[in-house]
Design an enzyme around this catalytic site. Sequence first.
Site, PDB file in Angstrom:
ATOM      1  N   ASP A 239       1.063  -1.052   0.036  1.00 24.12           N
ATOM      2  CA  ASP A 239       0.071  -0.062   0.041  1.00 24.12           C
ATOM      3  C   ASP A 239       0.893   1.392   0.132  1.00 24.12           C
ATOM      4  O   ASP A 239       1.453   1.612   0.997  1.00 24.12           O
ATOM      5  CB  ASP A 239      -0.858   0.156   1.089  1.00 24.12           C
ATOM      6  CG  ASP A 239      -1.915   1.230   1.268  1.00 24.12           C
ATOM      7  OD1 ASP A 239      -2.123   1.834   0.270  1.00 24.12           O
ATOM      8  OD2 ASP A 239      -2.446   1.603   2.594  1.00 24.12           O
ATOM      9  N   LYS A 246       1.359   7.853   0.828  1.00 27.34           N
ATOM     10  CA  LYS A 246       2.238   7.816   2.189  1.00 27.34           C
ATOM     11  C   LYS A 246       3.644   8.515   2.328  1.00 27.34           C
ATOM     12  O   LYS A 246       4.254   8.271   1.302  1.00 27.34           O
ATOM     13  CB  LYS A 246       2.103   6.488   2.984  1.00 27.34           C
ATOM     14  CG  LYS A 246       0.951   5.696   2.972  1.00 27.34           C
ATOM     15  CD  LYS A 246       1.246   4.240   3.342  1.00 27.34           C
ATOM     16  CE  LYS A 246      -0.047   3.568   3.564  1.00 27.34           C
ATOM     17  NZ  LYS A 246      -1.090   3.807   4.772  1.00 27.34           N
ATOM     18  N   ASP A 316      -5.968   6.439   0.272  1.00 24.86           N
ATOM     19  CA  ASP A 316      -5.126   5.502   1.363  1.00 24.86           C
ATOM     20  C   ASP A 316      -6.053   4.766   2.277  1.00 24.86           C
ATOM     21  O   ASP A 316      -5.693   3.879   2.911  1.00 24.86           O
ATOM     22  CB  ASP A 316      -4.166   6.470   2.091  1.00 24.86           C
ATOM     23  CG  ASP A 316      -3.293   5.502   2.811  1.00 24.86           C
ATOM     24  OD1 ASP A 316      -2.843   4.613   2.497  1.00 24.86           O
ATOM     25  OD2 ASP A 316      -2.584   6.067   3.683  1.00 24.86           O
ATOM     26  N   ARG A 320     -10.974  -0.785   2.894  1.00 30.29           N
ATOM     27  CA  ARG A 320     -12.364  -0.996   2.930  1.00 30.29           C
ATOM     28  C   ARG A 320     -13.203  -1.191   1.553  1.00 30.29           C
ATOM     29  O   ARG A 320     -14.312  -1.691   1.654  1.00 30.29           O
ATOM     30  CB  ARG A 320     -13.114   0.115   3.979  1.00 30.29           C
ATOM     31  CG  ARG A 320     -12.932   1.645   3.408  1.00 30.29           C
ATOM     32  CD  ARG A 320     -13.162   2.514   4.433  1.00 30.29           C
ATOM     33  NE  ARG A 320     -11.686   2.598   5.329  1.00 30.29           N
ATOM     34  CZ  ARG A 320     -11.502   3.325   6.236  1.00 30.29           C
ATOM     35  NH1 ARG A 320     -12.560   4.191   6.463  1.00 30.29           N
ATOM     36  NH2 ARG A 320     -10.502   3.397   6.947  1.00 30.29           N
TER      37      ARG A 320
END
Length: 467
Positions: A239, A246, A316, A320
């Site tokens: 990720d 990030k 980010d 979900r």
Amino acid sequence: MTDLFRFRPEMRFADSGAEALPLYLVTQGAPLPGGLSAAQQAFATAQGFTGAAGSLCLLADETGALAGALGGIGGAKKRARSRFTLAGFAAKLPAGAWQLAGELEEFDLSTEALGWLFEGYRFDRYAEAKAPGARLVAPEGLDAHRLEVMAEAEALARDLVNIPANDLGPAELEEAARALGTLHGATVTAVVGEELLAQGYPLIHAVGQASPRAPRLIDLRWGDAGPEVALVGKGVCFDTGGLNLKPGSSMGLMKKDMGGAANTLATAHMIMALGLPVRLRVLLPAVENAVAGNAFRPSDIFTSRKGLSVEINNTDAEGRLVLADALAAADEEAPDLICCMATLTGAARVALGPDLPPFYTDDEDLAEALAVASQANADPLWRMPFWVPYEGMIEPGVADLDNAPSGGMAGSITAALFLRRFVTETERFAHFDIYAWQPTAAPGRAKGGFGQGGRAICGALSTLFAL
């Protein structure tokens, strides 16, 4: 990935017929155990052995040969602060078979024996890492096979999380699921790449479309009788944060963002290896959240498999999204239970730390079964609420749902509420917001990937469905 299922003798009990040396457990300040020779007692006293937690004193016979050991277990307060007190001895004792003796009534022997097996884990895929040679004879009265299966599952979860993303992407995660299926006679299929759109998984496709490693939904099925149990695990193999990139300090551990999928496969291994009479389905949305010209964007709106529209307010908050489509697919069969496992929010770690994952459920029987099983199987969990007054926080107005409510309040709860919207046909649903990582080494817990939630789920199944 077939090597993930290799035999690990260091994570099994010693043969019960092995000639084992005694490991006497001694509470701090207590007298030395009876049965020691005068010379052994004098030697232990001369060494200053007091039973302090973690202290070890090897014992010799009259010929000077190794005859046993004294293991200090401290006092009750010290033991309460350690999850696996005896696992520390596995790394200190000489190689060979050892039999527990002494103050065994002070311990939950099942938990301690499991911790000893866990101490045998080493991640040796890229560099040599020698495991302890001390093996434990299973204490009498324990279900040794069940504990060994749990240790196998723990090794699987740790290995999957520890493998870096250059060697474990969506395709490799599928390969691991297929290897597990072959091991247990399960069937495994996958919907890959553009087929995700054709078969109705738009959110999984959106998150994974920017990576050259094609996104996919992995589907494992096993068993033909009993209650239907669906396990859904977040498989974000790396990720970057997507276009909401990030910072480097937050990206360093993102190989573990597939920890939900790793722990789901570990749970499935336990269910199948123990032969639990259930119809098992495992769904793993496997993606890499990458950055490219075709990456999904903040403010994009997608219509999910469930028909709910979702506004993307942070790329980010992708976990979900992929879980939403997978949960919707699981829910379409209205199984008897859906469990969702994901390394989902930093908010859960802020609230409870790395060692105590929250779980969410509306079903009181399920909550009680999980709470009891978490204690019985050394798998700590803490129940958190689906707090209905926060529902408005995930409703942006321009779409049905917001994937990243502003403000940062109650982040783990709002993520859980988001996921619950995709489970409407199934009465029993639980979501686990796990960390899947051990930040510092401790007895039974090597630094790195870590199993959370699976042993509690297996224990709860037996209670809920009288298996």
